[in-house]
Design a protein around this motif. Sequence first.
Motif, PDB file in Angstrom:
ATOM      1  N   UNK A 243       0.781  -1.232   0.000  1.00 47.29           N
ATOM      2  CA  UNK A 243       0.000   0.000   0.000  1.00 47.29           C
ATOM      3  C   UNK A 243       0.814   1.284   0.000  1.00 47.29           C
ATOM      4  N   UNK A 244       1.928   1.321   0.663  1.00 42.38           N
ATOM      5  CA  UNK A 244       2.697   2.550   0.736  1.00 42.38           C
ATOM      6  C   UNK A 244       2.143   3.497   1.783  1.00 42.38           C
ATOM      7  N   UNK A 245       2.421   4.773   1.628  1.00 39.65           N
ATOM      8  CA  UNK A 245       2.036   5.766   2.613  1.00 39.65           C
ATOM      9  C   UNK A 245       0.530   6.020   2.606  1.00 39.65           C
ATOM     10  N   UNK A 246      -0.071   6.127   3.794  1.00 41.98           N
ATOM     11  CA  UNK A 246      -1.510   6.424   3.877  1.00 41.98           C
ATOM     12  C   UNK A 246      -1.785   7.919   3.744  1.00 41.98           C
ATOM     13  N   UNK A 247      -2.971   8.220   3.277  1.00 40.77           N
ATOM     14  CA  UNK A 247      -3.463   9.593   3.207  1.00 40.77           C
ATOM     15  C   UNK A 247      -4.709   9.679   4.075  1.00 40.77           C
ATOM     16  N   UNK A 248      -4.832  10.744   4.848  1.00 39.61           N
ATOM     17  CA  UNK A 248      -6.021  10.950   5.674  1.00 39.61           C
ATOM     18  C   UNK A 248      -7.069  11.784   4.954  1.00 39.61           C
ATOM     19  N   UNK A 249      -6.692  12.314   3.787  1.00 42.09           N
ATOM     20  CA  UNK A 249      -7.571  13.212   3.058  1.00 42.09           C
ATOM     21  C   UNK A 249      -7.686  12.721   1.608  1.00 42.09           C
ATOM     22  N   UNK A 250      -8.909  12.483   1.166  1.00 42.09           N
ATOM     23  CA  UNK A 250      -9.125  11.991  -0.194  1.00 42.09           C
ATOM     24  C   UNK A 250      -8.644  12.986  -1.238  1.00 42.09           C
TER      25      UNK A 250
ATOM     26  N   UNK B  89     -13.979   2.758   5.460  1.00 39.45           N
ATOM     27  CA  UNK B  89     -15.046   3.742   5.358  1.00 39.45           C
ATOM     28  C   UNK B  89     -14.596   5.149   5.054  1.00 39.45           C
ATOM     29  N   UNK B  90     -13.436   5.301   4.468  1.00 44.33           N
ATOM     30  CA  UNK B  90     -13.003   6.622   4.041  1.00 44.33           C
ATOM     31  C   UNK B  90     -12.191   7.397   5.047  1.00 44.33           C
TER      32      UNK B  90
ATOM     33  N   UNK C 288      -7.118   5.170  -6.216  1.00 46.73           N
ATOM     34  CA  UNK C 288      -7.124   5.432  -4.777  1.00 46.73           C
ATOM     35  C   UNK C 288      -8.082   4.429  -4.152  1.00 46.73           C
ATOM     36  N   UNK C 289      -7.623   3.762  -3.091  1.00 42.81           N
ATOM     37  CA  UNK C 289      -8.448   2.765  -2.415  1.00 42.81           C
ATOM     38  C   UNK C 289      -8.569   3.095  -0.925  1.00 42.81           C
ATOM     39  N   UNK C 290      -9.568   2.500  -0.278  1.00 44.97           N
ATOM     40  CA  UNK C 290      -9.744   2.628   1.167  1.00 44.97           C
ATOM     41  C   UNK C 290     -10.301   1.320   1.705  1.00 44.97           C
TER      42      UNK C 290
ATOM     43  N   UNK D  39      -7.698  -6.005  -2.942  1.00 43.06           N
ATOM     44  CA  UNK D  39      -9.073  -6.329  -3.342  1.00 43.06           C
ATOM     45  C   UNK D  39      -9.603  -7.503  -2.518  1.00 43.06           C
ATOM     46  N   UNK D  40      -8.785  -8.525  -2.345  1.00 40.57           N
ATOM     47  CA  UNK D  40      -9.195  -9.698  -1.585  1.00 40.57           C
ATOM     48  C   UNK D  40      -9.283  -9.409  -0.085  1.00 40.57           C
ATOM     49  N   UNK D  41      -8.674  -8.326   0.353  1.00 38.61           N
ATOM     50  CA  UNK D  41      -8.701  -7.962   1.779  1.00 38.61           C
ATOM     51  C   UNK D  41      -9.790  -6.953   2.112  1.00 38.61           C
ATOM     52  N   UNK D  42     -10.660  -6.664   1.145  1.00 30.03           N
ATOM     53  CA  UNK D  42     -11.792  -5.794   1.416  1.00 30.03           C
ATOM     54  C   UNK D  42     -11.608  -4.326   1.082  1.00 30.03           C
ATOM     55  N   UNK D  43     -10.504  -3.965   0.459  1.00 30.30           N
ATOM     56  CA  UNK D  43     -10.310  -2.572   0.054  1.00 30.30           C
ATOM     57  C   UNK D  43     -11.223  -2.253  -1.118  1.00 30.30           C
ATOM     58  N   UNK D  44     -11.696  -1.023  -1.172  1.00 28.40           N
ATOM     59  CA  UNK D  44     -12.575  -0.572  -2.243  1.00 28.40           C
ATOM     60  C   UNK D  44     -11.953   0.579  -3.000  1.00 28.40           C
ATOM     61  N   UNK D  45     -12.202   0.643  -4.300  1.00 28.31           N
ATOM     62  CA  UNK D  45     -11.715   1.748  -5.129  1.00 28.31           C
ATOM     63  C   UNK D  45     -12.627   2.954  -4.910  1.00 28.31           C
ATOM     64  N   UNK D  46     -12.012   4.107  -4.608  1.00 25.75           N
ATOM     65  CA  UNK D  46     -12.781   5.341  -4.448  1.00 25.75           C
ATOM     66  C   UNK D  46     -12.472   6.353  -5.557  1.00 25.75           C
ATOM     67  N   UNK D  47     -11.321   6.194  -6.230  1.00 23.03           N
ATOM     68  CA  UNK D  47     -10.976   7.015  -7.399  1.00 23.03           C
ATOM     69  C   UNK D  47     -10.364   6.071  -8.421  1.00 23.03           C
ATOM     70  N   UNK D  48     -10.950   5.990  -9.594  1.00 21.00           N
ATOM     71  CA  UNK D  48     -10.496   5.087 -10.643  1.00 21.00           C
ATOM     72  C   UNK D  48      -9.361   5.690 -11.456  1.00 21.00           C
TER      73      UNK D  48
END
Length: 63
Positions: A9-16, A34-35, A29-31, A51-60
């Motif tokens: 995953x690399x570095x997390x972002x707290x802001x979309x 819940x964002x 961008x995935x989360x 994807x298999x761990x439940x992450x969802x795409x929020x920006x394609x």
Amino acid sequence: MAINITELLGDPYNNLIEAKVDKSPSEIVITDNGGETYYIVTPEIYENGPKQSGYEIVVSEGE
């Protein structure tokens, strides 16, 4: 051998918005929570673990 998702995953972002600005057109961008935290990854990385761990795409790609 189990895949270590945090290494993919690399570095997390707290802001979309910050994640959207930093990503390239070929990335997504995935989360997973819940964002509250976002990650920039390639579609290939997403398909091979998050994807298999439940992450969802929020920006394609291309957005």
